[in-house]
Motif scaffolding. Sequence first.
Motif, PDB file in Angstrom:
ATOM      1  N   HIS A   1       0.780  -1.041   0.022  1.00  0.00           N
ATOM      2  CA  HIS A   1      -0.078   0.003   0.071  1.00  0.00           C
ATOM      3  C   HIS A   1       0.891   1.247   0.033  1.00  0.00           C
ATOM      4  CE1 HIS A   1       0.751   1.075   4.184  1.00  0.00           C
ATOM      5  NE2 HIS A   1       0.623  -0.240   4.366  1.00  0.00           N
ATOM      6  N   CYS A   2       0.447   2.389  -0.208  1.00  0.00           N
ATOM      7  CA  CYS A   2       0.923   3.744   0.007  1.00  0.00           C
ATOM      8  C   CYS A   2       0.834   4.486   0.909  1.00  0.00           C
ATOM      9  CB  CYS A   2       0.715   4.251  -1.729  1.00  0.00           C
ATOM     10  SG  CYS A   2       1.240   3.597  -3.210  1.00  0.00           S
ATOM     11  N   ASN A   3       0.127   3.998   2.041  1.00  0.00           N
ATOM     12  CA  ASN A   3      -0.395   4.941   3.066  1.00  0.00           C
ATOM     13  C   ASN A   3       0.983   4.995   4.061  1.00  0.00           C
ATOM     14  OD1 ASN A   3      -2.947   4.744   2.169  1.00  0.00           O
ATOM     15  ND2 ASN A   3      -3.445   2.974   2.990  1.00  0.00           N
ATOM     16  N   VAL A   4       1.629   5.897   3.968  1.00  0.00           N
ATOM     17  CA  VAL A   4       2.882   6.107   4.627  1.00  0.00           C
ATOM     18  C   VAL A   4       2.629   7.309   5.904  1.00  0.00           C
ATOM     19  CG1 VAL A   4       5.193   7.119   4.575  1.00  0.00           C
ATOM     20  CG2 VAL A   4       4.205   5.818   2.620  1.00  0.00           C
ATOM     21  N   PRO A   5       3.264   6.794   7.037  1.00  0.00           N
ATOM     22  CA  PRO A   5       2.920   7.795   8.107  1.00  0.00           C
ATOM     23  C   PRO A   5       3.917   8.828   7.811  1.00  0.00           C
ATOM     24  CG  PRO A   5       3.634   5.408   8.732  1.00  0.00           C
ATOM     25  CD  PRO A   5       3.611   5.581   7.498  1.00  0.00           C
ATOM     26  N   SER A   6       2.992  10.001   8.126  1.00  0.00           N
ATOM     27  CA  SER A   6       3.825  11.439   8.043  1.00  0.00           C
ATOM     28  C   SER A   6       4.827  11.702   8.766  1.00  0.00           C
ATOM     29  CB  SER A   6       2.566  12.606   7.930  1.00  0.00           C
ATOM     30  OG  SER A   6       2.128  12.394   9.284  1.00  0.00           O
ATOM     31  N   THR A   7       4.938  10.928  10.062  1.00  0.00           N
ATOM     32  CA  THR A   7       5.936  11.605  10.958  1.00  0.00           C
ATOM     33  C   THR A   7       6.972  10.469  10.879  1.00  0.00           C
ATOM     34  OG1 THR A   7       4.707   9.949  12.623  1.00  0.00           O
ATOM     35  CG2 THR A   7       4.284  12.262  12.739  1.00  0.00           C
ATOM     36  N   MET A   8       8.243  11.277  10.526  1.00  0.00           N
ATOM     37  CA  MET A   8       9.465  10.685  10.649  1.00  0.00           C
ATOM     38  C   MET A   8       9.714   9.046  10.019  1.00  0.00           C
ATOM     39  SD  MET A   8      10.490  13.094  12.111  1.00  0.00           S
ATOM     40  CE  MET A   8      12.308  12.670  12.843  1.00  0.00           C
TER      41      MET A   8
END
Length: 124
Positions: free
Chosen positions: A1-8
């Motif tokens: 999937h392409c749901n990357v956490p935005s934090t660090m």
Amino acid sequence: HCNVPSTMHAEQGKYLGKWVDHQQSKKRKATLEQRQVDLLEHAGFEWNINDKNWDAMFALLLQFKTKNGHCNVPRRHAEQGKSLGDWVSKQRFKKSKAALEQRRVDLLEQAGFEWKGTDNDKNW
């Protein structure tokens, strides 16, 4: 999937989460080229993960209603490892502050959602 956490979140020393946030921001501002939008969507990129998460929790609420005959989810109740009771409380809170989208209000009401919680919410 392409749901990357935005934090660090970094991949090969690059902050991928920050880049994803930037792409979403550019799309909202209509400054992302259509070719880039098409490439990202072809790769499975989702522009508004919050809608997907809300829809998933709403589906869990409907499952709860099917099993229990109502939408009064106890505060500490979980479904499939997700904190459904907290989510229900958050919907009530957001509506009380006029911060819940009308589309979501309508869906909840169609499901038989009660905006005032019960005493069971506190006890379970």
